[in-house]
Design an enzyme around this catalytic site. Structure first.
Site, PDB file in Angstrom:
ATOM      1  N   ASN A  88       0.836  -1.201   0.000  1.00  0.00           N
ATOM      2  CA  ASN A  88       0.000   0.000   0.000  1.00  0.00           C
ATOM      3  C   ASN A  88       0.864   1.241   0.000  1.00  0.00           C
ATOM      4  OD1 ASN A  88       0.465  -0.713   3.040  1.00  0.00           O
ATOM      5  ND2 ASN A  88      -0.190   1.424   3.071  1.00  0.00           N
ATOM      6  N   CYS A  89       0.294   2.341  -0.478  1.00  0.00           N
ATOM      7  CA  CYS A  89       0.871   3.662  -0.278  1.00  0.00           C
ATOM      8  C   CYS A  89      -0.063   4.403   0.672  1.00  0.00           C
ATOM      9  CB  CYS A  89       1.068   4.394  -1.600  1.00  0.00           C
ATOM     10  SG  CYS A  89      -0.456   4.728  -2.499  1.00  0.00           S
ATOM     11  N   MET A  90      -0.056   5.713   0.680  1.00  0.00           N
ATOM     12  CA  MET A  90      -0.863   6.458   1.644  1.00  0.00           C
ATOM     13  C   MET A  90      -2.359   6.255   1.434  1.00  0.00           C
ATOM     14  SD  MET A  90       1.116   8.009   3.767  1.00  0.00           S
ATOM     15  CE  MET A  90       0.109   9.314   4.474  1.00  0.00           C
ATOM     16  N   ARG A 148      -3.719   4.012  -1.361  1.00  0.00           N
ATOM     17  CA  ARG A 148      -4.076   2.944  -2.288  1.00  0.00           C
ATOM     18  C   ARG A 148      -3.588   1.579  -1.813  1.00  0.00           C
ATOM     19  NH1 ARG A 148      -2.041   5.914  -7.912  1.00  0.00           N
ATOM     20  NH2 ARG A 148      -2.890   7.975  -7.407  1.00  0.00           N
TER      21      ARG A 148
END
Length: 474
Positions: free
Chosen positions: A28-30, A32
């Site tokens: 994951n990113c911030m 997504r």
């Protein structure tokens, strides 16, 4: 949507991306959930219609499901648990699928390279935001309360305590980047951290600050540890590649003993002889380019106007090394507030769509659900749920952002350059206390607030005039 991501939603997503056997990676990113897939043809793009999903981005080998900040991390953790319980696909079948996807992956090599920056820097972003907020709040209090640098007492001590986190982060940032970069490029993280530390050490025996390395030249050749983050990224990539080559020829019994040893010796030699000077030249060139763009109003407008497109294609993380270079050269990140105008333009566009939509339409409901995150700097819900599906409002949102960037560029051109006090941080209204300039924090906050207002109004006007014609407003 509940605070916890429902297992029913995750199971549905898992089914629609081709099942657990089609998942190559989960992260994951911030905002997504990022699922690497073996075969993108098995992915159902209608995932975006699921309740709780704010959007979907598809690439040749990855599915990015937009949940929003906080939720993306919980979704990735829960999805990893689901995958841990799922049956694993046959290795031969995976190999066959990888072969079929090789050509498609090659066509998006630049995008995949830029995606590496997400792997390297995304784990650091919460720390950037926390340290930047603490520094911004402390600076704002010191400005309003007229607390001088040499003041004594409880309040000055508290403010210095709030500032120390930012100092610690940026003093040793290269080591964190080196660790993450080496892992991202397929190597051992600690090797990357050790190589990165070479850029942090001092090589002047008479210096009164820093950490002296114990020698001032490399076998008679001068050492110039310039380049900072740029050099560290190059060195970490070289370290990972060298480690892979050494490991191919190293007997298993000697792997733990000698692989890292040989890797460090070779990489450090390259770092002192080639990478440090090269990184320094690249660092200076990149800083010069973006500093001149930042001081050019038209350049600022172009950067702000195109940033939403970079977000859509998932390559916006490629700007992070530029942020770090600007922090080193200017003392603040002058590019970040310019790019933040893109999100403000989108807020204005969304408000125009809300105004033109029918009172009980689905569009109004979508805008209500996404506008608060947009005001606070989280743009994906507005991008994928409101503007991008209707295209024209997306274009007018970009124009609104360009107007905000032009405003900030004009103010800088007239003598008040400003920027973020950290390499990375939140955008939107949350970023106000993080703004700084040579003239102080309050003028910087005023310029940033003015840019946001210009972008809001411009996005609203452009969308009202040009972004609602022949557009579904239901």
């Amino acid at each position: 949507m509940a605070k916890e991501i429902s297992s029913e939603l995750l199971n549905t997503i898992l089914t629609r991306v081709g099942g657990p056997g089609n998942i190559a990676s989960c992260g994951n990113c911030m905002t997504r959930l990022r699922l690497g897939v073996h075969d993108s043809s098995l992915v159902d793009p209608d995932i975006k219609t699921l309740e709780g999903v704010k959007g979907v981005i598809l690439t040749s080998d990855q599915v990015q499901v937009v949940f929003g900040p906080g939720k993306a991390h919980r979704a990735a953790k829960a999805m990893s648990e689901l995958l841990g319980e799922a049956p694993v696909q046959d290795a031969a079948e995976i190999a066959a699928q990888n072969k079929r996807q090789l050509k498609a992956r090659q066509t998006s090599g630049v995008q995949q390279f830029l995606a590496k920056f997400a792997t390297i820097f995304t784990p650091l972003i919460p720390g950037f935001i926390a340290a930047g907020l603490l520094l911004g709040i402390a600076t704002l209090i010191a400005t309003v309360m007229h607390v001088t640098a040499d003041a004594q007492g409880t309040l000055p001590d508290a403010l210095n305590f709030m500032k120390v986190f930012s100092k610690g982060l940026f003093t040793f940032l290269v080591i964190l980047v080196g660790y993450n970069a080496a892992q991202a490029f397929g190597g051992t993280g600690v090797n990357g951290a050790i190589i990165a530390a070479l850029f942090l050490l001092g090589y002047n025996p008479t210096a009164t600050t820093g950490y002296y390395a114990g020698f001032h030249d490399f076998f008679g050749l001068p050492i110039d540890p310039r380049g900072n983050i740029i050099g560290v990224l190059i060195a970490a990539w070289a370290c990972a590649r060298i480690e892979g080559m050494v490991r191919r020829f190293m007997p298993d019994d000697l792997d733990m003993l000698l692989t890292s040893l040989i890797t460090l010796l070779i990489t450090a030699t390259l770092a002192y002889l080639i990478i440090m000077p090269l990184g320094g030249w690249l660092f200076e060139g990149m800083s010069w380019l973006f500093m001149h763009l930042n001081s050019n109003p038209l350049g600022c407008a172009v950067l702000a106007g195109l940033f939403l497109i970079a977000v859509v294609f998932g390559v916006h993380q490629g700007f992070i090394p530029v942020y770090l270079a600007l922090m080193d050269s200017q003392g603040f990140n002058s590019l970040f507030p310019i790019l933040s105008m893109a999100g403000a333009g989108q807020v204005g566009a969304a408000l125009a769509l809300y105004w033109r939509a029918q009172p009980h339409s689905a569009l109004r409901s979508q805008v209500r659900g996404a506008i608060i995150p947009g005001l606070l700097g989280v743009g994906e819900p507005l991008i994928y749920g409101v503007t991008l599906p209707r295209m024209k409002p997306f274009v007018t949102a970009c124009l609104g952002g360009a107007a905000g960037g032009l405003f900030i560029g004009l103010i800088a051109w007239w003598g008040l350059p400003m920027g973020l006090n950290s390499a990375f941080g939140p955008s939107g209204l949350v970023a106000l206390p993080l703004m700084t300039s040579a003239q102080g924090i309050l003028p910087a906050m005023a310029v940033y607030a003015g840019g946001i207002l210009v972008a809001w109004v411009s996005g609203f006007i452009f969308t009202t005039l040009f972004g609602c014609r022949n557009v579904n407003l239901d």
